[in-house]
Every structure is written in structure tokens, then in C-alpha cells.
Design a protein around this motif. Structure first.
Motif, short mmCIF file in Angstrom:
data_model
loop_
_atom_site.label_atom_id
_atom_site.label_comp_id
_atom_site.label_asym_id
_atom_site.label_seq_id
_atom_site.Cartn_x
_atom_site.Cartn_y
_atom_site.Cartn_z
N ILE A 159 0.83 -1.20 0.00
CA ILE A 159 0.00 0.00 0.00
C ILE A 159 0.87 1.26 0.00
CG2 ILE A 159 -1.89 -1.18 1.20
CD1 ILE A 159 -1.07 0.37 3.74
N GLY A 160 0.26 2.39 -0.19
CA GLY A 160 0.99 3.65 -0.24
C GLY A 160 0.32 4.59 -1.21
N PRO A 161 0.55 5.87 -1.04
CA PRO A 161 -0.11 6.84 -1.91
C PRO A 161 0.30 6.65 -3.37
CG PRO A 161 1.42 7.94 -0.39
CD PRO A 161 1.39 6.50 -0.02
N SER A 162 -0.49 7.19 -4.25
CA SER A 162 -0.21 7.14 -5.66
C SER A 162 1.16 7.78 -5.92
CB SER A 162 -1.32 7.89 -6.40
OG SER A 162 -0.95 8.09 -7.72
N GLY A 163 1.99 7.10 -6.69
CA GLY A 163 3.33 7.61 -6.98
C GLY A 163 4.38 7.21 -5.98
N SER A 164 4.01 6.35 -4.99
CA SER A 164 4.97 5.99 -3.95
C SER A 164 5.92 4.87 -4.38
CB SER A 164 4.23 5.59 -2.67
OG SER A 164 3.34 4.52 -2.93
N THR A 210 -0.89 -5.02 -4.85
CA THR A 210 -0.98 -3.59 -4.53
C THR A 210 -2.45 -3.21 -4.45
OG1 THR A 210 -0.99 -2.73 -6.79
CG2 THR A 210 1.15 -3.15 -5.82
N LEU A 211 -2.76 -2.43 -3.46
CA LEU A 211 -4.15 -2.06 -3.18
C LEU A 211 -4.17 -0.61 -2.79
CD1 LEU A 211 -4.87 -5.14 -0.91
CD2 LEU A 211 -5.98 -4.74 -3.12
N HIS A 212 -5.16 0.15 -3.28
CA HIS A 212 -5.20 1.48 -2.71
C HIS A 212 -6.20 1.60 -1.57
CE1 HIS A 212 -7.54 2.65 -6.54
NE2 HIS A 212 -8.41 2.42 -5.58
N GLN A 213 -6.90 0.51 -1.32
CA GLN A 213 -7.76 0.52 -0.14
C GLN A 213 -7.10 -0.24 1.00
OE1 GLN A 213 -11.46 -0.43 -2.53
NE2 GLN A 213 -12.32 0.40 -0.64
N VAL A 214 -6.74 0.48 2.03
CA VAL A 214 -6.07 -0.14 3.18
C VAL A 214 -6.97 -1.20 3.82
CG1 VAL A 214 -4.96 0.31 5.40
CG2 VAL A 214 -4.85 2.01 3.59
N ASP A 215 -8.28 -0.97 3.79
CA ASP A 215 -9.23 -1.95 4.35
C ASP A 215 -9.03 -3.34 3.74
OD1 ASP A 215 -10.13 0.46 5.04
OD2 ASP A 215 -12.17 0.23 4.23
N TYR A 216 -8.89 -3.37 2.43
CA TYR A 216 -8.70 -4.64 1.74
C TYR A 216 -7.40 -5.30 2.21
CZ TYR A 216 -12.51 -4.11 -1.62
OH TYR A 216 -13.73 -4.00 -2.23
N ALA A 217 -6.35 -4.51 2.32
CA ALA A 217 -5.07 -5.07 2.75
C ALA A 217 -5.21 -5.65 4.16
CB ALA A 217 -3.99 -3.99 2.72
N ARG A 218 -5.88 -4.93 5.05
CA ARG A 218 -6.10 -5.43 6.41
C ARG A 218 -6.89 -6.71 6.44
NH1 ARG A 218 -7.45 -0.29 8.76
NH2 ARG A 218 -5.63 0.51 9.85
N LEU A 225 4.62 1.80 1.35
CA LEU A 225 5.66 2.60 0.71
C LEU A 225 5.28 4.08 0.78
CD1 LEU A 225 6.44 0.75 -2.65
CD2 LEU A 225 8.05 1.20 -0.81
N LYS A 226 6.29 4.89 0.94
CA LYS A 226 6.08 6.33 0.85
C LYS A 226 7.32 6.92 0.18
CE LYS A 226 4.58 10.21 3.64
NZ LYS A 226 4.45 10.74 5.00
N ALA A 227 7.11 7.62 -0.91
CA ALA A 227 8.21 8.22 -1.66
C ALA A 227 9.37 7.24 -1.87
CB ALA A 227 8.70 9.48 -0.96
N GLY A 228 9.02 6.02 -2.26
CA GLY A 228 10.04 5.04 -2.60
C GLY A 228 10.69 4.32 -1.44
N LYS A 229 10.24 4.62 -0.22
CA LYS A 229 10.83 3.95 0.95
C LYS A 229 9.77 3.13 1.67
CE LYS A 229 14.62 6.89 2.61
NZ LYS A 229 14.80 8.05 1.72
N ILE A 230 10.20 2.02 2.25
CA ILE A 230 9.27 1.23 3.06
C ILE A 230 9.13 1.91 4.42
CG2 ILE A 230 8.91 -0.95 4.26
CD1 ILE A 230 10.06 -2.39 1.89
#
Ligand code: ADP
Ligand code: ADP
Length: 250
Positions: A45-50, A215-223, A232-237
Motif C-alpha cells: 500500500i501507499g499513496p499514488s506515486g509511492s 498492490t491495493l489502494h484501499q487499506v481496508d482490503y489489505a487489512r 511505501l512512501k516516496a520510494g521507501k518502506i
């Protein structure tokens, strides 16, 4: 022996100049490391572009990273700025599922699922549809497993989005994939179809011991559907841990 090992992988893209800002390199992946030592379900998971898709593409060898190593099933996919020599062999064990256009629209669902056999047979046999009885049974069993066997003869582009995603999972089952890489597989589905696709990924993971990175943009699904989350955020875990404690630590 591990399913996936990613060590300090970095991927740099050059950002185009915008207005007064000159073009500059930036890291889509910045020293990313993680390992999957047993068949897990990792929700990425992570914002778009992460960097989520970039990470999946580096695992499948669709892009070349600059530094670090990636091995899948003990085969080198990336090493110090080059693709490994056994990347094709590694890819043969990876099932890939994208957000859409997973199937060849003009071919039947059956033929699409049978494409999972292509790594193992003479492609011409597949081209002419010359499947053995055993292969046909294998493909039909996979379509049955994902609940769409009765549509085997239907052209893929006449199936609903959810059915097409299930067809892509069937193809991975036919392929006998050990690792499924799914890039936003439910992003364009309605909630009912999305749930069915996620449940199938869980099922394939549990019953056939296939590792899943999704990869999922819904955190609920990942949970709900994953047992481990990588954020991920800006290329970092920025998070790597059990799905059920995510959020409590933040
Ligand atoms: P995510 O999947 O998390 O949305 P991506 O991995 O697609 O993120 O992209 C990470 C960053 O890399 C984004 O800023 C994106 O614009 C950039 N990027 C991805 N692919 C390319 C490319 N081929 N050329 C230049 N920049 C790219
Ligand atoms: P799912 O839950 O698997 O997404 P849907 O309930 O969305 O399935 O699909 C309902 C029915 O509509 C299916 O039988 C499917 O074949 C049909 N269908 C969906 N999209 C199309 C299309 N573009 N052309 C023809 N049939 C379609």
C-alpha cells in the motif's frame, strides 16, 4: 530458500522539467529491502506515486533497477544494474495480474487460461489450439476453481471485469505459479466482484501455497485479506509488519 528477496533496490527516474524547475533525477524506489520466506499474502500500500508498481515491475524483471538485488525462488532477477540470466525461468513461476486488460479480448476464456501452459509447451501447439486431453482438463479445472468454467468458450472481451480478473487467476493456476504479483487487481471492480477476487487470492495462497503480493489502494482490503502489509512512501518502506497491527502504531 525464499520466495522473494529484495535487497537495497533503488530505481531512479528523471523527472521532466516543469516551468522553471529543471529536470532532475528522483528515486521511485529508495533502498527497498524485504523478504518473503514462506507463502504469504503481502498487501503493498501507499499513496499514488509511492513506487508500488515500480516495485512489482522490478520483481518481474519488466524494468531494470540500478542498485541492489532481487531474487525470486532463488533465481536472480536483478543484480547490480542488470537483469539476471535466469529472469525468464523466474518469470515462468510468476503469475501476473494487472488492473485491467489481463486477457486477450478476442480469444476465448479457455484459450486465455491455457496461455498459462505456454512456458512449458511448444508455443505453436498453443497457437493452433492443439491441447492434450490432460491439458484441457487442467485448464477446465482451474476455470472451475475460480467459478467461471461455464464461460470457457466465451470471448474474453464479453466477460465482466470481475470474470476477467478471475480468468487471470485461473491462468496463474494453470501456469502453476509459485508467486502471484497483482497490480491493483480490484481497483476497477464493484465491491462484490472485488471481494470475490480477493477471496480467490486468499484461497490460492492457502490451498496451493502460492505467495501473493498485491498492490491495493484501499487499506481496508489489505487489512482484511492480507497477512502482512508493506507500506511505501516516496520510494521507501515505512511499514512492514502484520496486517492487523497496522494503524495501532501510527
Ligand atoms: P505507484 O504504483 O505507487 O502509484 P509508481 O511505481 O507507478 O507508483 O511510480 C512511482 C514514481 O515513479 C511516480 O512518481 C511515477 O510518476 C514515476 N514513474 C513511474 N514510471 C516511470 C517512467 N517510466 N518514467 C518516469 N517516471 C516514472
Ligand atoms: P462479476 O460479478 O463476475 O463481475 P457481473 O455480475 O458484473 O460479474 O456480470 C454480470 C453478467 O454480465 C455476466 O454474466 C457477464 O458475462 C455479463 N457482462 C458484463 N459485462 C459485459 C459485456 N461488456 N458484454 C457482455 N456481457 C457482459
Amino acid at each position: 530458500s525464499s520466495l522473494v528477496e529484495v535487497q537495497s533496490v533503488t530505481k531512479t527516474y528523471v523527472q521532466k522539467a516543469q516551468g522553471d524547475t529543471p529536470s532532475r533525477p528522483f528515486k521511485a524506489l529508495d533502498a527497498v529491502s524485504f523478504a518473503m520466506t514462506k507463502p504469504e499474502r503481502i498487501g503493498l500500500i501507499g499513496p499514488s506515486g509511492s513506487g508500488k508498481s515500480t516495485l512489482l515491475r522490478s520483481l518481474s524483471g519488466l524494468i531494470v533497477t540500478e542498485t541492489g538485488t532481487v531474487t525470486v525462488l532463488d533465481k536472480t532477477v536483478q543484480s547490480a544494474g542488470r537483469l539476471g540470466e535466469d529472469v525468464r525461468a523466474a518469470r515462468a513461476s510468476m503469475g501476473m495480474i494487472a488492473q485491467s486488460f489481463n486477457l486477450v479480448g478476442r480469444l476465448s476464456l479457455f484459450t486465455n487460461a491455457a496461455l498459462g501452459l505456454l512456458g512449458r509447451i511448444n508455443p505453436w501447439r498453443g497457437f493452433f489450439g492443439l491441447w492434450t486431453v490432460e491439458e484441457k482438463q487442467r485448464v477446465m479445472a482451474a476455470l472451475d476453481h475460480v467459478g467461471i468454467a461455464e464461460r470457457a468458450g466465451q470471448r474474453a472481451n464479453t466477460l465482466s471485469g470481475g470474470q476477467q480478473q478471475r480468468g487471470a487467476i485461473a491462468r496463474a493456476i494453470v501456469q502453476d505459479a509459485k508467486l502471484i504479483l497483482a497490480d491493483e487487481p480490484v481497483a476497477s471492480l464493484d465491491p462484490v466482484s472485488a471481494r470475490r477476487v480477493m477471496e480467490l487470492l486468499v484461497d490460492v495462497n492457502e490451498r496451493q501455497k502460492v505467495g501473493v503480493i498485491v498492490t491495493l489502494h484501499q487499506v481496508d482490503y489489505a487489512r482484511k485479506y492480507c497477512d502482512r502489509i508493506l507500506a511505501l512512501k516516496a520510494g521507501k518502506i515505512v511499514y512492514d509488519g502484520p496486517a492487523d497491527t497496522l494503524g495501532l502504531e501510527q
